[in-house]
Enzyme design. Sequence first.
Site, short mmCIF file in Angstrom:
data_model
loop_
_atom_site.label_atom_id
_atom_site.label_comp_id
_atom_site.label_asym_id
_atom_site.label_seq_id
_atom_site.Cartn_x
_atom_site.Cartn_y
_atom_site.Cartn_z
N ASP A 9 0.86 -1.19 0.00
CA ASP A 9 0.00 0.00 0.00
C ASP A 9 0.89 1.23 0.00
O ASP A 9 2.11 1.14 0.19
CB ASP A 9 -0.93 0.00 1.22
N TYR A 41 -1.42 8.09 -3.09
CA TYR A 41 -1.45 7.68 -4.49
C TYR A 41 -2.54 8.36 -5.29
O TYR A 41 -2.44 8.49 -6.50
CB TYR A 41 -1.64 6.17 -4.57
N GLY A 42 -3.61 8.77 -4.62
CA GLY A 42 -4.74 9.36 -5.33
C GLY A 42 -4.43 10.65 -6.05
O GLY A 42 -5.22 11.13 -6.86
N CYS A 73 -4.59 -1.26 -1.92
CA CYS A 73 -4.78 0.17 -2.19
C CYS A 73 -5.75 0.30 -3.35
O CYS A 73 -5.50 -0.23 -4.44
CB CYS A 73 -3.44 0.81 -2.53
N ASN A 74 -6.86 1.00 -3.13
CA ASN A 74 -7.84 1.17 -4.19
C ASN A 74 -7.29 1.98 -5.35
O ASN A 74 -7.51 1.65 -6.52
CB ASN A 74 -9.10 1.85 -3.63
N CYS A 183 -11.19 3.50 0.11
CA CYS A 183 -9.75 3.65 0.32
C CYS A 183 -9.42 2.84 1.56
O CYS A 183 -10.13 2.93 2.58
CB CYS A 183 -9.36 5.11 0.52
N THR A 184 -8.36 2.05 1.49
CA THR A 184 -8.06 1.16 2.62
C THR A 184 -7.63 1.92 3.87
O THR A 184 -7.62 1.35 4.97
CB THR A 184 -6.98 0.14 2.24
N HIS A 185 -7.30 3.20 3.73
CA HIS A 185 -7.01 4.01 4.92
C HIS A 185 -8.27 4.28 5.75
O HIS A 185 -8.18 4.46 6.97
CB HIS A 185 -6.41 5.36 4.51
#
Length: 266
Positions: A9, A41-42, A73-74, A183-185
């Site tokens: 991620d 990353y977005g 990570c999406n 989002c995995t966050h």
Amino acid sequence: MSANILVFDSGVGGLSILAAVREQLPSANYCYLFDNARLPYGELDEQELIQGCVTLISQAVIQCQADIVVVACNSASTLILPALRACLKVPVVGVVPAIKPAAALSQKKHLGLLATPGTVNRQYTQDLIDQFASDCRVDRFGSSELVYLAEDKMAQRPVDSEALHRILAPIKASGLDTLILGCTHFPILREELQSYLGEGVHLLDSSNAIAARVVSLLEPSMSGEIGKSQALYTTDSICEGLRKTLAAWGFRSATAFRDSLMPIGS
């Protein structure tokens, strides 16, 4: 033999996926690599994201002798999976927003997708909505700031409640009954999100589905032996608060990924 599972991620968000996988496969060996030097990353250029992730993950597969890769990570999953699968011989599992189960769950047929701007705006996401939620109203909410708030929480710093409420206010005002954490966050902030939005809003993420997919792809012989070793690699330095949090997750030390690479031919 015990499976070697690589989880990747941009930051600590992938720990929400790792937790779900580890619950299903507690005896596996886990290698967690987060590319915190390029977080979030977005906001990255798409080609930069693809090339950087493919290079890092390919190196990590060799370093960790991984049997499977989980791209937790999406933002990355919506872009890099074809290129990554083309260059790796091990299975690759990506994360996609839980749009299908959300559409089935929503009583109002009114969903929200909370993700990074990159995930929210990509055609891949629109295709998922068209395929699985065509009978629903789907509101999209893009936020990179929420990623940093999740990182703050994991670093044992106070979460800025004023910023959090500002981000969530349009979601609460929309009247939706189901919110997809894309989002995995964001599951890291589940308690704070639920508290502000109220119990009438269902929060969904993909962690359990991803864990089930990982289990299905591994050889049966890889799921029973005792392993449990864990390695953590980062692409930038981390603060002491985050080190303490990661230690509680079983990662007693963090290694700079570049420093860990074995010389070619070794």
